[in-house]
Design an enzyme around this catalytic site. Structure first.
Site, PDB file in Angstrom:
ATOM      1  N   GLY A  94     -76.983  17.174 -43.493  1.00 34.36           N
ATOM      2  CA  GLY A  94     -76.438  18.152 -42.554  1.00 34.36           C
ATOM      3  C   GLY A  94     -77.564  18.937 -41.925  1.00 34.36           C
ATOM      4  CB  SER A  95     -77.559  22.086 -40.067  1.00 36.14           C
ATOM      5  OG  SER A  95     -76.874  22.881 -41.005  1.00 36.14           O
ATOM      6  CB  THR A  96     -82.802  22.522 -41.295  1.00 37.56           C
ATOM      7  OG1 THR A  96     -83.264  21.191 -41.024  1.00 37.56           O
ATOM      8  CG2 THR A  96     -83.887  23.266 -42.053  1.00 37.56           C
ATOM      9  CD  GLU A 154     -82.263  11.828 -46.104  1.00 34.86           C
ATOM     10  OE1 GLU A 154     -82.974  12.050 -45.106  1.00 34.86           O
ATOM     11  OE2 GLU A 154     -82.669  11.215 -47.095  1.00 34.86           O
ATOM     12  CD  GLU A 160     -81.018  18.534 -35.457  1.00 43.56           C
ATOM     13  OE1 GLU A 160     -80.508  19.411 -36.176  1.00 43.56           O
ATOM     14  OE2 GLU A 160     -81.183  17.369 -35.835  1.00 43.56           O
ATOM     15  CE  LYS A 204     -67.586  20.061 -46.998  1.00 43.14           C
ATOM     16  NZ  LYS A 204     -66.871  19.731 -45.737  1.00 43.14           N
ATOM     17  CB  CYS A 225     -80.688  13.569 -38.042  1.00 49.50           C
ATOM     18  SG  CYS A 225     -80.303  11.940 -38.670  1.00 49.50           S
ATOM     19  CB  VAL A 248     -75.732  23.930 -44.249  1.00 49.29           C
ATOM     20  CG1 VAL A 248     -74.815  23.727 -45.448  1.00 49.29           C
ATOM     21  CG2 VAL A 248     -75.011  24.731 -43.172  1.00 49.29           C
ATOM     22  N   GLY A 249     -78.708  23.043 -45.480  1.00 49.28           N
ATOM     23  CA  GLY A 249     -79.502  22.374 -46.516  1.00 49.28           C
ATOM     24  C   GLY A 249     -80.265  23.393 -47.358  1.00 49.28           C
TER      25      GLY A 249
HETATM   26  P1  NDP Z   1     -73.697  21.266 -41.286  1.00 51.12           P
HETATM   27  O1  NDP Z   1     -74.923  21.572 -42.017  1.00 51.12           O
HETATM   28  O2  NDP Z   1     -72.989  22.350 -40.585  1.00 51.12           O
HETATM   29  O3  NDP Z   1     -72.601  20.627 -42.272  1.00 51.12           O
HETATM   30  C1  NDP Z   1     -72.872  19.524 -43.094  1.00 51.12           C
HETATM   31  C2  NDP Z   1     -71.898  19.507 -44.232  1.00 51.12           C
HETATM   32  O4  NDP Z   1     -72.146  20.650 -45.048  1.00 51.12           O
HETATM   33  C3  NDP Z   1     -70.438  19.610 -43.783  1.00 51.12           C
HETATM   34  O5  NDP Z   1     -69.637  18.826 -44.633  1.00 51.12           O
HETATM   35  C4  NDP Z   1     -70.159  21.081 -43.965  1.00 51.12           C
HETATM   36  O6  NDP Z   1     -68.800  21.396 -44.125  1.00 51.12           O
HETATM   37  C5  NDP Z   1     -70.943  21.362 -45.233  1.00 51.12           C
HETATM   38  N1  NDP Z   1     -71.214  22.776 -45.475  1.00 51.12           N
HETATM   39  C6  NDP Z   1     -71.214  23.798 -44.577  1.00 51.12           C
HETATM   40  N2  NDP Z   1     -71.481  24.970 -45.213  1.00 51.12           N
HETATM   41  C7  NDP Z   1     -71.665  24.671 -46.512  1.00 51.12           C
HETATM   42  C8  NDP Z   1     -71.957  25.448 -47.679  1.00 51.12           C
HETATM   43  N3  NDP Z   1     -72.130  26.771 -47.621  1.00 51.12           N
HETATM   44  N4  NDP Z   1     -72.079  24.804 -48.852  1.00 51.12           N
HETATM   45  C9  NDP Z   1     -71.932  23.472 -48.936  1.00 51.12           C
HETATM   46  N5  NDP Z   1     -71.623  22.688 -47.887  1.00 51.12           N
HETATM   47  C10 NDP Z   1     -71.500  23.278 -46.685  1.00 51.12           C
HETATM   48  O7  NDP Z   1     -74.060  20.060 -40.347  1.00 51.12           O
HETATM   49  P2  NDP Z   1     -73.147  19.367 -39.276  1.00 51.12           P
HETATM   50  O8  NDP Z   1     -71.905  18.812 -39.902  1.00 51.12           O
HETATM   51  O9  NDP Z   1     -73.004  20.295 -38.141  1.00 51.12           O
HETATM   52  O10 NDP Z   1     -74.050  18.100 -38.894  1.00 51.12           O
HETATM   53  C11 NDP Z   1     -75.068  18.170 -38.004  1.00 51.12           C
HETATM   54  C12 NDP Z   1     -76.399  18.336 -38.705  1.00 51.12           C
HETATM   55  O11 NDP Z   1     -76.620  17.274 -39.622  1.00 51.12           O
HETATM   56  C13 NDP Z   1     -77.551  18.265 -37.734  1.00 51.12           C
HETATM   57  O12 NDP Z   1     -78.435  19.331 -37.917  1.00 51.12           O
HETATM   58  C14 NDP Z   1     -78.258  16.937 -38.060  1.00 51.12           C
HETATM   59  O13 NDP Z   1     -79.591  16.880 -37.779  1.00 51.12           O
HETATM   60  C15 NDP Z   1     -77.962  16.774 -39.491  1.00 51.12           C
HETATM   61  N6  NDP Z   1     -78.001  15.364 -39.839  1.00 51.12           N
HETATM   62  C16 NDP Z   1     -79.090  14.880 -40.534  1.00 51.12           C
HETATM   63  C17 NDP Z   1     -79.203  13.555 -40.850  1.00 51.12           C
HETATM   64  C18 NDP Z   1     -80.364  13.054 -41.653  1.00 51.12           C
HETATM   65  O14 NDP Z   1     -80.217  12.050 -42.315  1.00 51.12           O
HETATM   66  N7  NDP Z   1     -81.513  13.681 -41.641  1.00 51.12           N
HETATM   67  C19 NDP Z   1     -78.187  12.581 -40.436  1.00 51.12           C
HETATM   68  C20 NDP Z   1     -77.091  13.178 -39.728  1.00 51.12           C
HETATM   69  C21 NDP Z   1     -77.028  14.527 -39.454  1.00 51.12           C
HETATM   70  P3  NDP Z   1     -67.833  21.725 -42.884  1.00 51.12           P
HETATM   71  O15 NDP Z   1     -68.621  21.541 -41.631  1.00 51.12           O
HETATM   72  O16 NDP Z   1     -66.735  20.760 -43.050  1.00 51.12           O
HETATM   73  O17 NDP Z   1     -67.396  23.138 -43.057  1.00 51.12           O
END
Ligand code: NDP
Length: 506
Positions: free
Chosen positions: A241-243, A263, A395, A188, A297, A245-246
């Site tokens: 993604g973000s911490t 990550e 961040e 996704k 990130c 949502v992680g």
């Molecule tokens: P988000 O955490 O908002 O989203 C990441 C992904 O998770 C998207 O595909 C999003 O879907 C999905 N998502 C959102 N809610 C859920 C849920 N409840 N269950 C499962 N999946 C979900 O991050 P961003 O897209 O805003 O990206 C930015 C963040 O990513 C920053 O905090 C950045 O630091 C981090 N990042 C980390 C990296 C690393 O390697 N450490 C590299 C790059 C980014 P959707 O948004 O489509 O609804």
């Protein structure tokens, strides 16, 4: 206000209606699609199907069937490797199309994205090489009666969830390694930047990945992602993604005890000593903070400067930041593109305003830039930031550099480690001992010495603390997508538990 003229590449771009890939079939939107407005140009450029829970469930069922009954996990590593290499060639052949999609959907500078696609090709090739070196262990040292063999088996169905900031590069850090191990996957992408991942689906089918092995479901996290992290037929979740949502991902995956690889975010310090090569550092500071508009990130968003050089260094960074070319993502000369959404720009502005209200000094920038379309923010420097301020700990994910100072090495290490993140860090000094002391004491997954944000497919990447769990890339990346199985084999007659050795049953 400088008005951006819509570039020819964009006026020639026909809005693309993407489909989802489930069980080898392309499924167009059957409800109002998600429309992507280009952050740099303010016009709709792509439409993605708004996938549903039911779509995610069908994709998981297809991946499960492909894993349990299909050919992919049963092929030889050499055959899988050949498919991955073909995929790399096809990515390379379509690199301009992929770069254009990521540039317009994410607002990233086109020259930069070209580099990301080339880097992704290298990762696919690296994963293809690792596929053939995946092996277990044998123990012929356990006595005459025992031979132990440790197998590496593909873990099964993997959910891959990616963010918007490096759409094509991040899926390349996960999917080829999962495929190399023999896994099947549901992917996704971010709802904001799904185009290049969907094109990857076309590429993989053409390269020979069988139907159902890779499924791509577009849509939102709460709808599609939530199913992918909780469904009992998924064996592992690989999330970037973000911490926040992680953390949710881990909670959701815990219900069925899935393996989780995360990550997440970072608030990465660059620690600078007076003996550093300051010419090199100034460039790395500007690159580290403003690359990808700071939506990275790995951004070097915290400078921890020795007090004796701080004011000179801040002035020199501001002088160089003035020359960074912010603007149209499709102009090959652009170094900093657009901010991903208007809402995100508001969030960045709120951090800058909050820091100033708390006593930080604006040393450069600080205002959104108005080009008459899209949303932009130029390089910004906040001086006199204190370690307890939000802008020093959280961040911002924008082109905002926070400057802090130190007097002793212990103080610098203390400031660097006093936050919840631990993704990466940089140290600048010509002194070997200083570099190694910082390298060993800073709690981060990567520490750069006299450079910043360099990387290679061979080098593991990931975070300490709340920056994540597990590592991507590097020679163990394929092993992450495996289970370990022990075969404990007995040779000759076995000693019974309940009677003395060699005593016969009456
Ligand atoms: P988000 O955490 O908002 O989203 C990441 C992904 O998770 C998207 O595909 C999003 O879907 C999905 N998502 C959102 N809610 C859920 C849920 N409840 N269950 C499962 N999946 C979900 O991050 P961003 O897209 O805003 O990206 C930015 C963040 O990513 C920053 O905090 C950045 O630091 C981090 N990042 C980390 C990296 C690393 O390697 N450490 C590299 C790059 C980014 P959707 O948004 O489509 O609804």
């Amino acid at each position: 206000m400088t008005v951006l003229v819509t570039p020819k590449a964009l006026t020639d771009h026909k809005v693309r209606d993407f489909s989802m890939l489930i069980d080898g079939k392309w499924e167009p939107a059957n409800s109002p699609p998600i429309e992507r407005i280009a952050p740099g140009h303010g016009v709709v450029v792509s439409r993605f199907p708004a996938g549903t829970r039911a779509d995610a469930e069908r994709a998981i069922a297809a991946a499960r069937k492909a894993f349990d009954q299909g050919s992919w996990p049963r092929m030889t590593a050499s055959e899988r490797s050949a498919v991955l290499l073909k995929a790399a060639d096809l990515i390379s052949a379509r690199s301009e199309e992929l770069a254009l999609l990521d540039a317009i959907e994410a607002g990233k500078p086109i020259s930069q994205v070209r580099g990301e696609i080339a880097g992704s090709v290298d990762i696919w090739r690296y994963a293809a090489a690792l596929a053939r070196d995946l092996h277990g262990e044998s123990y012929n040292t356990l006595g005459d009666g025992t031979l132990g063999v440790v197998l590496r088996e593909a873990i099964g169905v993997v959910s891959i969830i990616t963010p918007w900031n490096f759409p094509f590069l991040i899926v390349a850090q996960k999917l080829p390694f999962a495929l190399a191990a023999g896994c099947t996957a549901v992917v996704k992408p971010s709802e904001l930047t799904s185009g290049s991942t969907v094109i990857l689906g076309e590429i993989l089918l053409e390269a020979g990945v069988p139907a159902g092995v890779v499924n791509i479901v577009t849509g939102t996290g709460p709808e599609v992602g939530a199913v992918m992290t909780s469904h009992p037929d998924v064996d592992m979740v690989s999330f970037t993604g973000s911490t926040g949502v992680g953390r949710q991902t881990m909670v959701s995956a815990a219900q069925t005890l899935k393996k989780v690889s995360l990550e997440l975010g970072g608030k990465n310090p660059q620690i600078v000593f007076p003996d550093a090569d300051l010419d090199s550092f100034i460039d790395a500071a500007v690159f580290g903070a403003y690359f990808n508009a700071g939506e990275c990130c790995n951004a070097g968003s915290r400078l921890i400067l020795h007090k004796s050089i701080a004011s000179d260094v801040v002035q020199r960074i501001a002088d160089l930041a003035r020359h960074v070319k912010v603007g149209d993502p499709l102009d090959p000369a652009t170094q900093v593109g657009a901010i991903i959404t208007p809402q995100h720009l508001d969030k960045i502005n709120a951090y800058v305003a909050g820091a100033q209200a708390g006593g930080a000094k604006l040393a450069y920038g600080g205002e959104p830039l108005d080009f008459g379309m899209g949303q932009f923010m130029g390089p910004t420097i906040l001086d006199a930031v204190q370690p307890e301020m939000a802008v020093a700990r959280e961040e911002v994910f924008g082109p905002v550099l926070s400057v802090l100072t130190f007097e002793t090495t212990a103080q610098a290490i203390g400031i660097a480690n006093a936050i919840d993140y631990g993704l990466s860090a940089g140290v600048w000094s010509r002194d070997f001992d200083t570099c190694l002391t910082i390298g060993r004491k800073v709690r981060a997954g990567t520490v750069w010495m006299n450079t910043f944000m360099d990387g290679a497919s061979e080098l593991p990447f990931g975070g300490y603390k709340q920056s994540g769990l597990g590592r991507e890339l590097g020679r163990h990346a394929v092993e992450d997508y495996t289970e370990t199985k022990t075969l404990n084999m007995h040779i000759g007659g076995r000693t019974n538990w309940w009677m003395p050795q060699n005593e016969k049953l009456a």
